[in-house]
Design a protein around this motif. Structure first.
Motif, short mmCIF file in Angstrom:
data_model
loop_
_atom_site.label_atom_id
_atom_site.label_comp_id
_atom_site.label_asym_id
_atom_site.label_seq_id
_atom_site.Cartn_x
_atom_site.Cartn_y
_atom_site.Cartn_z
N SER A 72 0.84 -1.20 0.00
CA SER A 72 0.00 0.00 0.00
C SER A 72 0.88 1.26 0.00
O SER A 72 0.61 2.22 -0.73
CB SER A 72 -0.92 0.00 1.22
OG SER A 72 -1.64 1.19 1.29
N TYR A 73 1.91 1.23 0.82
CA TYR A 73 2.82 2.37 0.90
C TYR A 73 3.48 2.61 -0.46
O TYR A 73 3.53 3.74 -0.95
CB TYR A 73 3.89 2.13 1.97
CG TYR A 73 4.98 3.18 1.98
CD1 TYR A 73 4.77 4.43 2.56
CD2 TYR A 73 6.21 2.91 1.40
CE1 TYR A 73 5.77 5.38 2.55
CE2 TYR A 73 7.22 3.87 1.38
CZ TYR A 73 7.00 5.10 1.96
OH TYR A 73 7.98 6.05 1.95
N LEU A 74 4.03 1.56 -1.05
CA LEU A 74 4.70 1.68 -2.34
C LEU A 74 3.74 2.11 -3.44
O LEU A 74 4.11 2.85 -4.35
CB LEU A 74 5.40 0.38 -2.70
CG LEU A 74 6.59 -0.01 -1.80
CD1 LEU A 74 7.13 -1.38 -2.19
CD2 LEU A 74 7.68 1.04 -1.84
N GLN A 77 3.34 5.83 -3.56
CA GLN A 77 4.51 6.61 -3.93
C GLN A 77 4.38 7.25 -5.31
O GLN A 77 4.91 8.33 -5.54
CB GLN A 77 5.77 5.74 -3.87
CG GLN A 77 6.15 5.32 -2.47
CD GLN A 77 6.26 6.51 -1.53
OE1 GLN A 77 7.13 7.36 -1.69
NE2 GLN A 77 5.36 6.59 -0.58
N GLN A 78 3.67 6.60 -6.21
CA GLN A 78 3.49 7.17 -7.54
C GLN A 78 2.74 8.51 -7.45
O GLN A 78 3.11 9.48 -8.11
CB GLN A 78 2.73 6.20 -8.44
CG GLN A 78 2.60 6.70 -9.87
CD GLN A 78 1.95 5.67 -10.77
OE1 GLN A 78 1.53 4.61 -10.33
NE2 GLN A 78 1.86 6.00 -12.04
N GLN A 79 1.71 8.56 -6.62
CA GLN A 79 0.97 9.80 -6.44
C GLN A 79 1.84 10.88 -5.77
O GLN A 79 1.79 12.04 -6.15
CB GLN A 79 -0.30 9.57 -5.61
CG GLN A 79 -1.16 10.81 -5.45
CD GLN A 79 -1.69 11.32 -6.78
OE1 GLN A 79 -2.13 10.56 -7.62
NE2 GLN A 79 -1.62 12.64 -6.96
N VAL A 80 2.64 10.46 -4.81
CA VAL A 80 3.54 11.40 -4.14
C VAL A 80 4.52 11.99 -5.15
O VAL A 80 4.75 13.22 -5.17
CB VAL A 80 4.29 10.72 -2.97
CG1 VAL A 80 5.39 11.63 -2.42
CG2 VAL A 80 3.33 10.31 -1.88
N LEU A 84 4.82 15.88 -6.19
CA LEU A 84 6.09 16.61 -6.08
C LEU A 84 6.53 17.19 -7.43
O LEU A 84 7.05 18.30 -7.49
CB LEU A 84 7.18 15.71 -5.51
CG LEU A 84 7.13 15.46 -4.01
CD1 LEU A 84 8.19 14.45 -3.59
CD2 LEU A 84 7.29 16.76 -3.23
N THR A 85 6.32 16.43 -8.49
CA THR A 85 6.68 16.92 -9.83
C THR A 85 5.87 18.15 -10.18
O THR A 85 6.41 19.14 -10.70
CB THR A 85 6.45 15.80 -10.88
OG1 THR A 85 7.24 14.67 -10.54
CG2 THR A 85 6.81 16.28 -12.27
N GLU A 86 4.58 18.12 -9.89
CA GLU A 86 3.72 19.29 -10.14
C GLU A 86 4.17 20.48 -9.28
O GLU A 86 4.19 21.62 -9.75
CB GLU A 86 2.25 18.97 -9.87
CG GLU A 86 1.62 18.08 -10.92
CD GLU A 86 1.60 18.72 -12.30
OE1 GLU A 86 1.25 19.91 -12.42
OE2 GLU A 86 1.96 18.03 -13.27
N ARG A 87 4.51 20.20 -8.05
CA ARG A 87 4.96 21.26 -7.15
C ARG A 87 6.26 21.89 -7.67
O ARG A 87 6.40 23.12 -7.69
CB ARG A 87 5.17 20.70 -5.73
CG ARG A 87 5.79 21.64 -4.73
CD ARG A 87 4.88 22.80 -4.41
NE ARG A 87 5.60 23.88 -3.78
CZ ARG A 87 5.18 24.53 -2.71
NH1 ARG A 87 4.03 24.21 -2.17
NH2 ARG A 87 5.89 25.50 -2.21
#
Length: 140
Positions: A72-74, A77-80, A84-87
């Motif tokens: 679930s954590y991994l 990570q794609q969304q994170v 971050l890329t958008e940020r």
């Protein structure tokens, strides 16, 4: 015999010096300080956001207790990474916009200073020409 071109401190025009040199220098310094403040604040905001995201991810990782939790954590990570890329993209655009504003305002200050210096030079030339003519007519 007196020197007609001798420097007379009593007649020295400090207003001209102020308008040609000091006022533009202060305006550019104020613009630079304003730009620096905006840039530092943008960098601090970005650093805070990246730090908060990293700490949140570390807290989630610490809570992983089994294979399903790790999966679930991994998976999250794609969304994170996408967030971050958008940020980062938004932060880069903000920095570029700040730099463009600084360049535009600097150009306006420079153009104004050059125009004012030209006017001051023209005025000084006219004053000097007048003084030379008066001195020449008195010498006759």
């Amino acid at each position: 015999m007196t020197n007609a071109f001798a420097f007379d401190a009593k007649k020295f025009d400090t207003a001209q010096l102020e308008s040609v040199f000091f006022a533009p220098a202060r305006a550019f310094a104020a613009l630079s300080v304003d730009f620096t403040e905006k840039l530092v604040n943008a960098q601090l905001d970005a650093t805070r956001a990246y730090t908060d995201t990293t700490l949140a991810q570390l807290h989630q990782l610490v809570e992983v207790k089994d294979a399903e939790g790790l999966r679930s954590y991994l998976g999250g990570q794609q969304q994170v990474i996408q967030d971050l890329t958008e940020r980062m993209k938004g932060d880069a655009e903000k920095i570029v916009a700040l730099q463009q504003d600084f360049v535009q305002e600097s150009q306006k200050l420079t153009e104004g200073s050059v125009k004012q210096a030209q006017q001051g030079l023209q005025s000084a030339t006219e004053t000097a020409t007048k003084a030379v003519k008066e001195t020449a007519s008195k010498a006759k």
